[in-house]
Design a protein around this motif. Structure first.
Motif, PDB file in Angstrom:
ATOM      1  N   GLU A 131       5.029 -18.653 -30.573  1.00  0.00           N
ATOM      2  CA  GLU A 131       3.769 -18.788 -29.831  1.00  0.00           C
ATOM      3  C   GLU A 131       3.113 -17.419 -29.668  1.00  0.00           C
ATOM      4  O   GLU A 131       3.761 -16.445 -29.279  1.00  0.00           O
ATOM      5  N   VAL A 132       1.833 -17.370 -29.989  1.00  0.00           N
ATOM      6  CA  VAL A 132       1.071 -16.126 -29.900  1.00  0.00           C
ATOM      7  C   VAL A 132      -0.136 -16.340 -29.011  1.00  0.00           C
ATOM      8  O   VAL A 132      -0.863 -17.326 -29.166  1.00  0.00           O
ATOM      9  N   GLY A 139       6.327  -9.796 -27.294  1.00  0.00           N
ATOM     10  CA  GLY A 139       5.599  -8.583 -26.944  1.00  0.00           C
ATOM     11  C   GLY A 139       5.064  -7.826 -28.140  1.00  0.00           C
ATOM     12  O   GLY A 139       4.197  -6.963 -27.987  1.00  0.00           O
ATOM     13  N   ASP A 140       5.553  -8.165 -29.342  1.00  0.00           N
ATOM     14  CA  ASP A 140       5.061  -7.485 -30.541  1.00  0.00           C
ATOM     15  C   ASP A 140       3.625  -7.908 -30.856  1.00  0.00           C
ATOM     16  O   ASP A 140       3.243  -9.064 -30.654  1.00  0.00           O
ATOM     17  N   GLY A 191      -3.252 -10.551 -31.449  1.00  0.00           N
ATOM     18  CA  GLY A 191      -2.598 -11.072 -30.253  1.00  0.00           C
ATOM     19  C   GLY A 191      -1.199 -10.540 -30.079  1.00  0.00           C
ATOM     20  O   GLY A 191      -0.779  -9.588 -30.750  1.00  0.00           O
ATOM     21  N   LYS A 192      -0.478 -11.192 -29.165  1.00  0.00           N
ATOM     22  CA  LYS A 192       0.864 -10.745 -28.811  1.00  0.00           C
ATOM     23  C   LYS A 192       1.788 -11.960 -28.791  1.00  0.00           C
ATOM     24  O   LYS A 192       1.413 -13.038 -28.323  1.00  0.00           O
ATOM     25  N   ILE A 193       2.978 -11.794 -29.333  1.00  0.00           N
ATOM     26  CA  ILE A 193       3.966 -12.876 -29.304  1.00  0.00           C
ATOM     27  C   ILE A 193       4.438 -13.075 -27.871  1.00  0.00           C
ATOM     28  O   ILE A 193       4.870 -12.129 -27.203  1.00  0.00           O
ATOM     29  N   VAL A 194       4.343 -14.328 -27.389  1.00  0.00           N
ATOM     30  CA  VAL A 194       4.746 -14.614 -26.005  1.00  0.00           C
ATOM     31  C   VAL A 194       5.980 -15.510 -25.935  1.00  0.00           C
ATOM     32  O   VAL A 194       6.609 -15.611 -24.878  1.00  0.00           O
ATOM     33  N   ASP A 195       6.342 -16.154 -27.063  1.00  0.00           N
ATOM     34  CA  ASP A 195       7.540 -16.999 -27.040  1.00  0.00           C
ATOM     35  C   ASP A 195       8.046 -17.208 -28.462  1.00  0.00           C
ATOM     36  O   ASP A 195       7.263 -17.390 -29.396  1.00  0.00           O
ATOM     37  N   ILE A 196       9.362 -17.191 -28.606  1.00  0.00           N
ATOM     38  CA  ILE A 196      10.007 -17.471 -29.882  1.00  0.00           C
ATOM     39  C   ILE A 196      11.101 -18.498 -29.653  1.00  0.00           C
ATOM     40  O   ILE A 196      12.026 -18.269 -28.860  1.00  0.00           O
ATOM     41  N   THR A 227      -4.553 -19.607 -28.072  1.00  0.00           N
ATOM     42  CA  THR A 227      -3.108 -19.725 -28.268  1.00  0.00           C
ATOM     43  C   THR A 227      -2.825 -20.321 -29.638  1.00  0.00           C
ATOM     44  O   THR A 227      -3.429 -21.322 -30.022  1.00  0.00           O
ATOM     45  N   ILE A 228      -1.925 -19.687 -30.374  1.00  0.00           N
ATOM     46  CA  ILE A 228      -1.551 -20.161 -31.708  1.00  0.00           C
ATOM     47  C   ILE A 228      -0.053 -20.455 -31.725  1.00  0.00           C
ATOM     48  O   ILE A 228       0.751 -19.649 -31.237  1.00  0.00           O
ATOM     49  N   ILE A 229       0.307 -21.615 -32.257  1.00  0.00           N
ATOM     50  CA  ILE A 229       1.707 -21.976 -32.429  1.00  0.00           C
ATOM     51  C   ILE A 229       2.031 -21.964 -33.917  1.00  0.00           C
ATOM     52  O   ILE A 229       1.487 -22.751 -34.688  1.00  0.00           O
ATOM     53  N   ILE A 230       2.893 -21.044 -34.327  1.00  0.00           N
ATOM     54  CA  ILE A 230       3.304 -20.920 -35.725  1.00  0.00           C
ATOM     55  C   ILE A 230       4.611 -21.686 -35.911  1.00  0.00           C
ATOM     56  O   ILE A 230       5.555 -21.527 -35.123  1.00  0.00           O
ATOM     57  N   GLU A 231       4.668 -22.503 -36.963  1.00  0.00           N
ATOM     58  CA  GLU A 231       5.855 -23.322 -37.192  1.00  0.00           C
ATOM     59  C   GLU A 231       6.368 -23.164 -38.620  1.00  0.00           C
ATOM     60  O   GLU A 231       5.773 -22.471 -39.445  1.00  0.00           O
ATOM     61  N   ASP A 232       7.492 -23.811 -38.904  1.00  0.00           N
ATOM     62  CA  ASP A 232       8.079 -23.918 -40.238  1.00  0.00           C
ATOM     63  C   ASP A 232       8.396 -22.541 -40.838  1.00  0.00           C
ATOM     64  O   ASP A 232       8.886 -21.663 -40.148  1.00  0.00           O
TER      65      ASP A 232
END
Length: 253
Positions: free
Chosen positions: A70-71, A44-45, A59-64, A24-29
């Motif tokens: 979150e991917v 889903g992208d 991976g797939k985006i699961v939350d924005i 799981t990767i959390i992208i910020e900023d």
């Protein structure tokens, strides 16, 4: 996890994230804003990440949310370079900021292994905070890596003097092929002097060239003059010419 389908790489957006240590990767900023607001990607992208050290993850985006994306990674693959025994190193005199930034970007695209900014006797002193400048170079490397799909990004170091560089080379490499560009007709042929089984290190001087003392210092360490063109090249041109030739020779074998 399965292997990533290389034929579909161009269809996915690729981002830099390091280190990739979990599923799981959390992208910020700013990167999160770029994904959600600029590219308008949605849950889903499909999306890809690389860490600059050979890891490619899909991976797939699961939350924005407002400040993060979150991917969930579905595939993680470690790609080892085919040319570990033949690093290409560019040690070039520091030039004015925009010119050296261009040098850094193009050397990244070409697949250079390491970059050493040089402080020579004729190097024009550069104003500014060294730490911030180095951080900017590192960001330029990441952006160039994204564009070129280079999974192994070059490492760039703080500026060093010629004698400091030679100490680093002595400590880090059992064998090294040191090359100095020269327009003189008696200079060697770079394609014949290139070594495929050791580090090839291109030394690029400032405007006006290395001093006689610096050339003698490098030659005492085993450096050889090589001829690329009949003309006098600027710092960034010489560095990129070296990178183009050396990386092509390395990758075509």
């Amino acid at each position: 996890m399965g292997k990533i389908d290389k034929n579909r790489i161009k269809d996915r957006k690729r981002f830099y994230y390091s280190p990739i240590t979990s599923n799981t990767i959390i992208i910020e900023d700013q990167e999160a804003k770029h994904i959600s607001r600029v590219l308008r990607m949605e849950i889903g992208d499909q999306i890809e990440f690389f860490d600059g050290h050979g890891t490619l993850a899909q991976g797939k985006i699961v939350d924005i949310s407002k400040g993060s994306v979150e991917v969930r990674l579905e595939n993680i693959e470690k790609v080892c370079p085919d040319n570990m025994q033949c690093p290409i190193i560019i040690a070039a005199s520091v030039a004015k900021s925009d010119r050296f930034e261009w040098l850094v970007s193009k050397c990244t695209e070409l697949g250079v292994t390491k970059l050493y900014p040089l402080l020579c006797e004729r190097t024009v002193k550069q104003p500014g905070n060294e730490k911030k400048i180095l951080e900017r170079y590192e960001n330029i490397i990441v952006q160039a890596g994204k564009q070129s799909h280079n999974l192994h990004l070059p490492e760039i170091f703080a500026p060093v003097k010629p004698e400091e560089l030679l100490n680093i080379i002595k400590n880090d490499y059992h064998k090294a092929n040191l090359l100095i560009g020269s327009p003189e007709p008696q200079a060697g042929n770079i394609t014949q002097i290139f070594k495929s089984d050791q580090a090839n290190i291109a030394l690029v001087g400032p405007e006006g060239g290395f001093t006689d003392n610096e050339i003698e210092l490098f030659k005492t360490a085993g450096a050889m003059e090589v001829r690329m063109t009949n003309t006098i090249l600027r710092i960034e041109t010489a560095a990129i010419a070296f990178a183009s030739i050396l990386c092509t020779l390395r990758d075509s074998r």
